[in-house]
Design a protein around this motif. Structure first.
Motif, short mmCIF file in Angstrom:
data_model
loop_
_atom_site.label_atom_id
_atom_site.label_comp_id
_atom_site.label_asym_id
_atom_site.label_seq_id
_atom_site.Cartn_x
_atom_site.Cartn_y
_atom_site.Cartn_z
N VAL A 23 0.88 -1.17 0.00
CA VAL A 23 0.00 0.00 0.00
C VAL A 23 0.92 1.22 0.00
O VAL A 23 1.79 1.34 0.85
N LEU A 24 0.72 2.09 -0.97
CA LEU A 24 1.55 3.29 -1.11
C LEU A 24 0.65 4.51 -1.04
O LEU A 24 -0.28 4.63 -1.84
N ILE A 25 0.95 5.39 -0.10
CA ILE A 25 0.20 6.64 0.02
C ILE A 25 1.17 7.77 -0.32
O ILE A 25 2.15 8.00 0.39
N ASP A 26 0.88 8.45 -1.42
CA ASP A 26 1.74 9.53 -1.90
C ASP A 26 0.87 10.74 -2.17
O ASP A 26 0.08 10.74 -3.09
N SER A 27 0.93 11.67 -1.41
CA SER A 27 1.74 12.01 -0.25
C SER A 27 0.82 12.18 0.95
O SER A 27 -0.17 12.89 0.87
N ILE A 28 1.17 11.57 2.04
CA ILE A 28 0.37 11.71 3.27
C ILE A 28 0.46 13.14 3.79
O ILE A 28 -0.48 13.65 4.38
N THR A 29 1.55 13.80 3.53
CA THR A 29 1.76 15.17 4.01
C THR A 29 0.71 16.13 3.46
O THR A 29 0.20 16.97 4.19
N ALA A 30 0.39 15.99 2.19
CA ALA A 30 -0.55 16.91 1.56
C ALA A 30 -1.91 16.91 2.25
O ALA A 30 -2.59 17.93 2.30
N LEU A 31 -2.29 15.77 2.82
CA LEU A 31 -3.59 15.68 3.48
C LEU A 31 -3.62 16.36 4.84
O LEU A 31 -4.69 16.67 5.36
N PHE A 32 -2.45 16.60 5.44
CA PHE A 32 -2.40 17.15 6.79
C PHE A 32 -1.75 18.52 6.87
O PHE A 32 -1.43 18.99 7.95
N ARG A 33 -1.56 19.16 5.75
CA ARG A 33 -1.04 20.52 5.73
C ARG A 33 -2.12 21.47 5.27
O ARG A 33 -2.78 21.22 4.27
N PHE A 42 -3.77 22.05 15.81
CA PHE A 42 -2.72 21.02 15.90
C PHE A 42 -3.18 19.79 16.66
O PHE A 42 -2.77 18.69 16.36
N ARG A 43 -4.01 19.97 17.66
CA ARG A 43 -4.48 18.81 18.44
C ARG A 43 -5.29 17.86 17.57
O ARG A 43 -5.11 16.65 17.64
N GLN A 44 -6.19 18.41 16.76
CA GLN A 44 -7.00 17.56 15.88
C GLN A 44 -6.12 16.88 14.84
O GLN A 44 -6.30 15.71 14.53
N ARG A 45 -5.14 17.60 14.32
CA ARG A 45 -4.22 17.02 13.36
C ARG A 45 -3.47 15.84 13.98
O ARG A 45 -3.34 14.78 13.38
N SER A 46 -2.99 16.01 15.21
CA SER A 46 -2.29 14.92 15.91
C SER A 46 -3.20 13.72 16.13
O SER A 46 -2.78 12.58 15.93
N THR A 92 14.01 18.10 7.33
CA THR A 92 13.41 17.28 8.37
C THR A 92 12.01 16.87 7.90
O THR A 92 11.40 17.60 7.09
N PRO A 93 11.48 15.74 8.36
CA PRO A 93 10.14 15.32 7.92
C PRO A 93 9.09 16.38 8.25
O PRO A 93 9.08 16.94 9.35
N ALA A 94 8.20 16.64 7.31
CA ALA A 94 7.23 17.72 7.44
C ALA A 94 6.14 17.46 8.48
O ALA A 94 5.62 18.40 9.06
N LEU A 95 5.78 16.22 8.72
CA LEU A 95 4.68 15.94 9.65
C LEU A 95 5.10 15.94 11.11
O LEU A 95 4.27 15.79 11.99
N GLY A 96 6.36 16.09 11.38
CA GLY A 96 6.83 16.32 12.73
C GLY A 96 6.82 15.10 13.65
O GLY A 96 6.77 13.96 13.23
N LEU A 97 6.86 15.40 14.95
CA LEU A 97 7.04 14.39 15.99
C LEU A 97 5.89 13.39 16.07
O LEU A 97 6.12 12.20 16.28
N THR A 98 4.66 13.84 15.88
CA THR A 98 3.53 12.92 15.95
C THR A 98 3.68 11.80 14.95
O THR A 98 3.58 10.63 15.29
N TRP A 99 3.95 12.14 13.70
CA TRP A 99 4.11 11.12 12.66
C TRP A 99 5.38 10.31 12.88
O TRP A 99 5.40 9.09 12.68
N SER A 100 6.46 10.96 13.30
CA SER A 100 7.73 10.26 13.53
C SER A 100 7.57 9.13 14.54
O SER A 100 8.22 8.09 14.41
N ASN A 101 6.73 9.32 15.53
CA ASN A 101 6.51 8.28 16.53
C ASN A 101 5.69 7.11 16.02
O ASN A 101 5.63 6.07 16.65
N LEU A 102 5.05 7.27 14.88
CA LEU A 102 4.24 6.20 14.29
C LEU A 102 5.01 5.39 13.25
O LEU A 102 4.58 4.31 12.86
N VAL A 103 6.14 5.91 12.81
CA VAL A 103 6.89 5.31 11.71
C VAL A 103 7.84 4.25 12.25
O VAL A 103 8.53 4.46 13.23
N THR A 104 7.88 3.10 11.58
CA THR A 104 8.79 2.02 11.97
C THR A 104 10.14 2.16 11.29
O THR A 104 11.18 1.98 11.91
N THR A 105 10.14 2.48 10.02
CA THR A 105 11.36 2.62 9.24
C THR A 105 11.30 3.94 8.48
O THR A 105 10.30 4.24 7.83
#
Length: 173
Positions: A23-33, A42-46, A92-105
């Motif tokens: 499953v490829l999502i390109d780009s997840i960032t566009a949906l949350f900016r 920011f709370r709802q985005r997180s 640095t990744p655009a989605l920040g710390l919230t997304w970084s904590n969800l990423v495995t690799t």
């Protein structure tokens, strides 16, 4: 909301009917900016990022599939040094710390200024310097990209090189 519907309803139905391995999502960032996620929200985005991330993790483990989400990058003020290469990183990744904590690799793919002279006829590029700088005109498919393992629990931090050709992606040694 349409991504949520796709991930929780449509994708499971598709996987029950077909052999889905990626499953490829390109780009997840566009949906949350911007849009629904202005500075004051920011709370709802997180919450939404966590909800999507948890659902994608569940799909991945339940169906034994790979999920790739493309995240854009933003400029970094100051210096961050890459552990694998020792180079200073300027993004640095655009989605920040919230997304970084969800990423495995986390992989960082970048375009280099290096080119293959003819990527279609050179199946075995030289191993000493696979991507020498050149001023020769070259089709867009011969731009060499680097792929860096930034973080992964099962991989060492390292850098490799590849080209994107009409037939797909080809790694360089």
């Amino acid at each position: 909301e349409s991504l949520w519907t796709c991930v929780t309803r449509k994708l499971p139905v598709l996987m029950s009917r077909r052999a889905v391995r990626l499953v490829l999502i390109d780009s997840i960032t566009a949906l949350f900016r911007g849009g629904d996620y202005e500075r004051s929200n920011f709370r709802q985005r997180s919450r939404d990022l966590n909800r999507i991330g948890a659902s994608l993790h569940t799909l991945s483990s339940t169906h034994n599939i790979t999920v790739v989400c493309v995240n854009q990058v933003t400029a970094v003020l100051g210096n961050q040094v890459c552990e694998a290469t020792g180079r200073v990183r300027s993004v640095t990744p655009a989605l920040g710390l919230t997304w970084s904590n969800l990423v495995t690799t986390r992989l960082l793919i970048t375009r280099t200024e290096r080119m293959l002279k003819d990527s279609t006829t050179d199946p075995h590029p030289p191993t000493t310097d696979p991507c020498p700088p050149t001023a020769d005109p070259c089709p867009p498919t011969c731009v060499i990209r680097s792929i860096e393992v930034v973080s992964a629990p099962h991989l060492p931090n390292q850098v490799g090189y590849m080209v994107v050709e009409r037939g797909g992606v080809r790694g360089l040694e």
